[in-house]
Structure formats: structure tokens, C-alpha cells
Design an enzyme around this catalytic site. Structure first.
Site, PDB file in Angstrom:
ATOM      1  NE  ARG A 132      -3.527  -0.093   2.812  1.00 30.91           N
ATOM      2  CZ  ARG A 132      -4.791   0.008   2.427  1.00 30.91           C
ATOM      3  NH1 ARG A 132      -5.327  -0.962   1.726  1.00 30.91           N
ATOM      4  NH2 ARG A 132      -5.516   1.053   2.741  1.00 30.91           N
ATOM      5  CG  ASN A 192      -4.941   3.619   7.486  1.00 30.29           C
ATOM      6  OD1 ASN A 192      -3.919   3.805   8.124  1.00 30.29           O
ATOM      7  ND2 ASN A 192      -5.242   2.475   6.906  1.00 30.29           N
ATOM      8  N   GLY A 193      -6.225   7.930   6.880  1.00 30.60           N
ATOM      9  CA  GLY A 193      -7.161   8.952   6.417  1.00 30.60           C
ATOM     10  C   GLY A 193      -6.644  10.327   6.782  1.00 30.60           C
ATOM     11  CE  LYS A 249       2.093   0.753 -14.743  1.00 28.36           C
ATOM     12  NZ  LYS A 249       0.853   0.713 -14.187  1.00 28.36           N
ATOM     13  CE  LYS A 297      -2.134  -2.276  -6.417  1.00 22.90           C
ATOM     14  NZ  LYS A 297      -1.734  -2.110  -7.830  1.00 22.90           N
TER      15      LYS A 297
HETATM   16  C1  F6R Z   1      -0.263   3.142 -11.474  1.00 23.51           C
HETATM   17  C2  F6R Z   1      -1.372   2.951 -10.562  1.00 23.51           C
HETATM   18  C3  F6R Z   1      -2.178   4.130 -10.207  1.00 23.51           C
HETATM   19  C4  F6R Z   1      -3.649   3.736  -9.997  1.00 23.51           C
HETATM   20  C5  F6R Z   1      -4.432   4.928  -9.462  1.00 23.51           C
HETATM   21  C6  F6R Z   1      -5.893   4.585  -9.283  1.00 23.51           C
HETATM   22  O1  F6R Z   1       0.406   1.943 -11.717  1.00 23.51           O
HETATM   23  O2  F6R Z   1      -1.619   1.874 -10.092  1.00 23.51           O
HETATM   24  O3  F6R Z   1      -2.059   5.157 -11.153  1.00 23.51           O
HETATM   25  O4  F6R Z   1      -4.168   3.303 -11.218  1.00 23.51           O
HETATM   26  O5  F6R Z   1      -3.899   5.334  -8.237  1.00 23.51           O
HETATM   27  O6  F6R Z   1      -6.048   3.551  -8.365  1.00 23.51           O
HETATM   28  P1  F6R Z   1      -7.341   2.660  -8.334  1.00 23.51           P
HETATM   29  O7  F6R Z   1      -7.399   1.919  -9.620  1.00 23.51           O
HETATM   30  O8  F6R Z   1      -7.163   1.771  -7.141  1.00 23.51           O
HETATM   31  O9  F6R Z   1      -8.507   3.604  -8.195  1.00 23.51           O
END
Ligand code: F6R
Length: 608
Positions: A27, A101-102, A485, A603
Site C-alpha cells: 500500500r 488511516n485517512g 508504468k 497502492k
Molecule cells: C499506477 C497505478 C495508479 C492507480 C491509481 C488509481 O500503476 O496503479 O495510477 O491506477 O492510483 O487507483 P485505483 O485503480 O485503485 O482507483
């Protein structure tokens, strides 16, 4: 983004908590801490940096005996990463410990009031106001103190709390930040996410907004913010535990890249029945599908990039006007809502703060919201009107790969469904596309078997400072993702450009040896992209081109060519992204970086 793990039960708490935190490392965090009841007092240990420092300091938990405790990995928001800002935070009497968290949005006003009352703040965090408020409101009843705090704070929180007076309980509360409670014969757990507790239990309660939980070694009681008891039912998590392990791969990212054929197959196969797209699991009737006049896709980061591909595919195949926006922009730009618009929120984690806010905004203005989400039971999944789950399985590496691939596969299915309902393509074209779709996983397997060619190329570019990705149409959408990426895990500056846009400014950056990765998978745009390749080459660029096997003449104009097999034009992105994910991976690996946990990144971005 920040992780919470807590345990109360028959076993020593600290090793379980440290293990739980290690499974939440993906995370993102910059410091870690743990607090455990030792029978007499609450003992706490914190460390800046990687979790292994805390593990070594505590001899893997052995120096913190006790059967109840809470732990935290912190991703700094208020105050720099440091031991003092790390969680847990304790009051001066060492009688209340909190992990959070938050973000507490009104913390400045609350802090001022508390300081006027004589409370001394040790850290720069917003979290510390919670500790002092709990101290202020605690008169023997933890529940009452927690309720009072919840009524006064604004913002988001998932909390784990210890009260010295109540050593046989740990407390938890939640608003807009994920928190789950697990139960097994050995004890009770709190965690930000399932992997933290998966090896102990599969029986999990998802806490809802403004709920409080009181855990003892054998029971969990739930209350609303007014202290009224509420009944909740556990759900059984059916994840394969090995899905959350590396399974012989050096990094989760590589494992997840390799899982893409399986993930895409799992996402598309159950939705193709008798030669048609079956989305009956989604709570949208065919009449409703037909009635939508427009689609707005809203997401962040890679999920947004999948939406950019989604827009091309939906407009091309289903001929439905589609726009795509970044959630952090959409929620503040006062968009024009129309009940005939379907809003699609895309999110791997289902917890991204901006995407969740966009969802709420769209719903409150009468729009139907469909969520394309990977994490079952996540906030976005629960609050949307309808959910399309991507069956990627748990994604641990911070840089998304398999979830992104499943998101674009989800858009293919939606586009095909709408195309047939709106009679936008002929039945023959529909069948051709469907046949191509089911072949994608096998084609990706083939591409993965050629990884050495990409590793070879990547190893020559470890010291590069700038990389440009260019392409047109769907290739441009793909370039956005390939560039993100690369930069997020290699720390190399890179940019994605619509190839036709280069001559409007960016071409001035081309000089001898500049690496340009040109993607040319769309036959209809191929000659145009080739012209752009010639333009950058004549300014000294070194061009690596990615195209289909039928375009071997590309070798005459590009310096290095990677080939992907043929598929239908709308689906090319699924194949072309594979070598580019591997390129980012091998560059990061070659530069000796932590591929799975790039610096400064989390994450699950649960703050805006
Ligand atoms: C890049 C990546 C981030 C997520 C973004 C949205 O590799 O993983 O750009 O795509 O933070 O996250 P989600 O999809 O969890 O809303």
C-alpha cells in the site's frame, strides 16, 4: 496508503501484527509502529523507513509480549516521515493509543481548542488530535468517547484504538477509509485490507461508514455512531492465499504481469455465453443500456488510462458519445450532469478518494453509476448502482498491470454489448470481434514467452534520462499507460504524446540519441505514425517501434522493432501493453530499484 493491522486473542499479538503489516507493505509507507498491552501498560515501538527495521528492533515482536495490540504503516500526509510522526500515537498518560488511516480535515481548529485546554502535541500529525480528544471525552466508557470524537471530526478515518483501562478489548471505527474485521477460533483481527489476515481467517466483516467495533478475543460487537448496537454478517473471502504470495517470482509485478492471461480469461469468459455478451450480473437492464445517450468515464492514474482506451473502443464500436475525465478534475469542475448519461467509475482498489467522491457526486445528481472494480466489497463497489468486477485477483505491486489489463477487457465487453444492443455493428463483425477477444489470453501467453528480447533492449537503456512514447488513437491511450508504468518504477522522466501533436512543440526536445518508443498497431493510422517516426529520427532520435507482424517494413525506418501478433484493431492495446510493462519492469530491475514499492507511491490512494 497507510496500513492498519491489529489483533486480540490467544496468541502473541506483535508477530501477528508485524506479519499483517508486511502483507500491507504494497500500500506504500515510510514509517511503521506497533503498540501492545503487556499486562500492565501499553508498550510502543516505532521506526522510520522499512518495516524490517521495526521487525529487527522488536526481534520480530518478541520484545513486545502481550495478546492484544495495534500496528500501522504510515504514508506521510501531515508531517514528514519520522519516528515521532509515525503511528501509534499515545496521550501523555500512555493510557490511549491510536492508529489512523485517512485525513482529519478540521484538525487545525481541533488542535487549537485542545492546546487551549492544555494538551501538548508531540507530533505534526492530524492523528494526534484524535488521541487528545479521546482523552478529553473518556470517563470510563471507550464507546462514548469514540462516539463523541466521531461526531466532532471531519474527514476520513479508519481507526484502531487501545484503552489501558480495557486491556481485553481493542476498538475500531471507520469513515471513508477501508477497514475490515476478521474472526477465527484464535482471535479477532482488524486490518485495512484482506491480505493482512488471509492466512489466519477468511471470515470477514466489512465496516461501513460511521461504524464502531469492539473486539475481544472471542467476540466482536458493532455499534453505530450513536452507540446503538448493530447486527452485521460476516462474508467469506474466497481468494486463493497463494494469489497474495510471490510464488517463485522475484517481484510481485512480474508475477502479476504473468497472471494477465488468467486474469483476462476470468474477466471475459463468464460473460460470454452462447455467442453473446451476458452482463446479467450487472444491475442494468437491456432497456436501460439502450436508453443511455452518453457515457462519462471517471478514474485516476492507470484506471484513467484504461478509460481513455474505453472511450476509443466505445465510440468506435458502439457509436455512443463517450468522454473520460480524471476524478480529481471531474469532481471540482462542476460537470453538466444528465440522467441519460451512464457514469463509469474505474478503480482497482475501489477505495481511491477522488474516484469515490466523483461517484457520490454523480449519484447525487441523478446519474446511474457503474463501477468497474477489482476489490470485492470495496467502498466504490458498495456505493455504485451497478458493479462490473474485474477478476484480476489481489494486486500487490504498486504499479498496476493485471488490473489495468482487466479494465480494458471490461471496456471491450461493454462496447460489444452496447454495439449489439444499438445495432452499431453487423452480426458478422460482432462474431469476428468476439472470436478475437477470446484469443487474447493465449496471444498474451505467446508474448510473455519472448521476454528476453525486451530485457535485452531494456538493459541498454538503464542510464537514459528521458524517454518519449508516441502513438495515435488507441496507441496513444496505450502510450499514456506505458509512460506512467516506466516513470513510476524506474524514476526515468518519460512523456506520452499523441504522435500528431509532436510538431506542435515537443519535437524541440528531440536531439541525438533521444529514445522514442513509437507504437503503431492501428493499420488505419500506420502511415501517419511512420511519418512521425521519420520526423523524430531526422532530429537524431533513436526509435524503438512496436507494431504488428505484418509490418516488417518498419525495420527500414525504426532502429529496433518489437512485434506483436495480429488482433482486431480495438483490442491491440491488450497485446501492445505487455512488452511495454516488461520494459518498465526490466529497466527498474536493472537500475536496482524496489520494483514493487516505488518511492513516494501508495497502492491505494485514500486521500485526495
Ligand atoms: C499506477 C497505478 C495508479 C492507480 C491509481 C488509481 O500503476 O496503479 O495510477 O491506477 O492510483 O487507483 P485505483 O485503480 O485503485 O482507483
Amino acid at each position: 496508503m497507510c496500513g492498519i493491522a491489529g489483533y486480540i486473542g490467544k496468541k502473541q499479538a506483535a508477530p501477528i501484527i508485524l506479519d499483517g503489516l508486511s502483507r500491507l507493505e504494497y500500500r506504500g509507507y515510510d514509517s511503521a509502529g506497533i503498540a501492545v498491552f503487556d499486562g500492565e501498560k501499553i508498550r510502543m515501538q516505532k521506526a522510520t523507513g522499512r518495516l524490517r527495521i521495526l521487525e529487527e528492533m522488536t526481534q520480530h515482536g518478541a520484545t513486545l509480549p502481550g495478546v492484544a495490540g495495534i500496528g500501522h504503516t504510515r504514508w506521510a500526509t501531515h508531517g514528514s516521515p519520522s519516528d515521532v510522526n509515525a503511528h501509534p500515537h499515545m496521550n501523555e498518560e500512555n493510557s490511549i493509543a491510536v492508529v489512523h488511516n485517512g485525513i482529519i480535515e478540521n484538525y487545525a481548529q481541533l488542535k487549537q481548542k485542545l492546546q487551549q485546554k492544555g494538551y501538548k502535541f508531540a507530533s505534526e500529525t492530524d492523528t494526534e488530535v484524535l488521541v487528545h480528544m479521546l482523552t478529553e471525552y473518556y470517563h470510563g466508557d471507550p464507546l462514548e468517547a469514540i462516539e463523541k470524537v466521531m461526531h466532532r471530526v471531519e474527514g476520513s478515518y479508519a481507526l484502531g484504538i487501545l484503552f489501558l483501562d480495557h486491556p481485553h478489548h481493542i476498538y475500531a471505527a471507520r469513515k471513508d477509509s477501508p477497514l475490515i474485521i476478521g474472526e477465527s477460533g484464535e482471535g479477532r483481527f482488524i486490518a485495512s485490507d484482506v491480505p493482512a489476515i488471509l492466512q489466519y481467517t477468511r471470515s470477514v466483516y466489512y465496516m461501513e461508514n460511521e461504524e464502531i467495533a469492539c473486539l475481544s478475543h472471542a467476540h466482536t460487537r458493532f455499534f453505530n455512531v450513536d452507540g446503538e448496537a448493530i447486527q452485521k454478517d460476516p462474508v467469506t473471502i474466497d481468494w486463493d492465499i497463494h494469489a497474495a504470495e510471490k510464488g517463485g517470482f522475484e517481484y510481485f509485478m512480474l508475477k502479476e504481469i504473468y497472471e494477465q492471461p488468467r486474469a483476462i480469461r476470468d474477466t471475459i469468459s463468464p460473460r460470454i455465453k452462447n455467442g453473446a455478451i451476458d452482463l446479467s450480473e450487472i444491475q442494468i437492464s437491456d432497456d436501460e443500456w439502450k436508453a443511455f445517450r452518453k457515457i462519462t468515464i471517471v478514474a485516476c492514474g492507470s484506471a484513467y488510462h484504461s478509460g481513455v482506451t474505453g472511450r476509443y473502443v466505445l465510440e468506435d464500436l458502439a457509436r455512443i458519445p463517450t468522454e473520460v475525465d480524471l476524478a480529481s478534475e471531474y469532481r471540482y469542475r462542476n460537470p453538466i450532469y444528465d440522467p441519460d448519461t451512464l457514469v463509469i467509475i474505474v478503480s482497482q482498489s475501489g477505495e481511491t478518494a477522488d474516484s469515490l467522491a466523483a461517484l457520490r457526486d454523480a449519484r447525487s445528481h441523478g446519474c446511474k453509476v457503474l463501477a468497474i472494480v477489482n476489490v470485492v466489497g470495496s467502498s466504490i463497489a458498495r456505493e455504485a448502482d451497478a458493479v462490473f468486477y474485474t477478476w484480476a485477483g489481489p494486486e500487490i505491486a504498486v504499479a498496476t498491470t493485471k488490473a489495468y489489463s482487466c479494465q480494458i477487457a471490461a471496456f471491450y465487453l461493454l462496447a460489444l454489448k452496447l454495439a449489439s444492443l444499438r445495432a452499431a455493428i453487423t452480426p458478422e463483425r460482432f462474431r469476428t470481434l468476439l472470436d478475437a477477444l477470446v484469443c487474447l489470453p493465449g496471444q498474451i501467453e505467446g508474448l510473455l514467452s519472448q521476454k528476453e528480447k525486451i530485457q535485452f533492449f531494456a538493459n541498454h537503456y538503464l542510464a537514459t534520462e528521458h524517454i518519449f512514447f508516441i502513438g495515435r488513437g488507441i496507441d496513444y491511450a496505450l502510450c499514456l499507460e506505458a509512460s506512467l508504468k516506466l516513470k513510476e518504477i524506474s524514476y526515468i522522466h518519460s512523456e506520452a504524446y499523441a504522435a500528431g501533436e509532436l510538431k506542435h512543440g515537443t519535437i524541440s526536445l528531440m536531439e541525438n540519441g533521444t529514445l522514442v518508443i513509437a507504437v503503431a498497431t492501428q493499420d488505419s493510422l500506420y502511415p501517419k505514425t511512420v511519418s512521425n517516426i521519420v520526423e523524430v529520427k531526422s532530429r537524431g532520435a533513436f526509435v524503438m517501434a512496436l507494431t504488428t507482424l505484418q509490418h516488417q517494413e518498419m525495420e527500414k525506418c525504426a532502429d529496433y522493432v518489437l512485434y506483436i501478433p495480429e488482433t482486431e484493431a480495438p483490442f491491440m492495446g491488450s497485446l501492445a501493453i505487455i512488452p511495454l510493462q516488461l520494459f518498465a519492469y526490466y529497466v527498474s530491475l536493472g537500475r536496482g530499484l524496489d520494483v514493487d514499492k516505488p518511492r513516494n507511491l501508495a497502492k491505494s490512494v485514500t486521500v485526495e
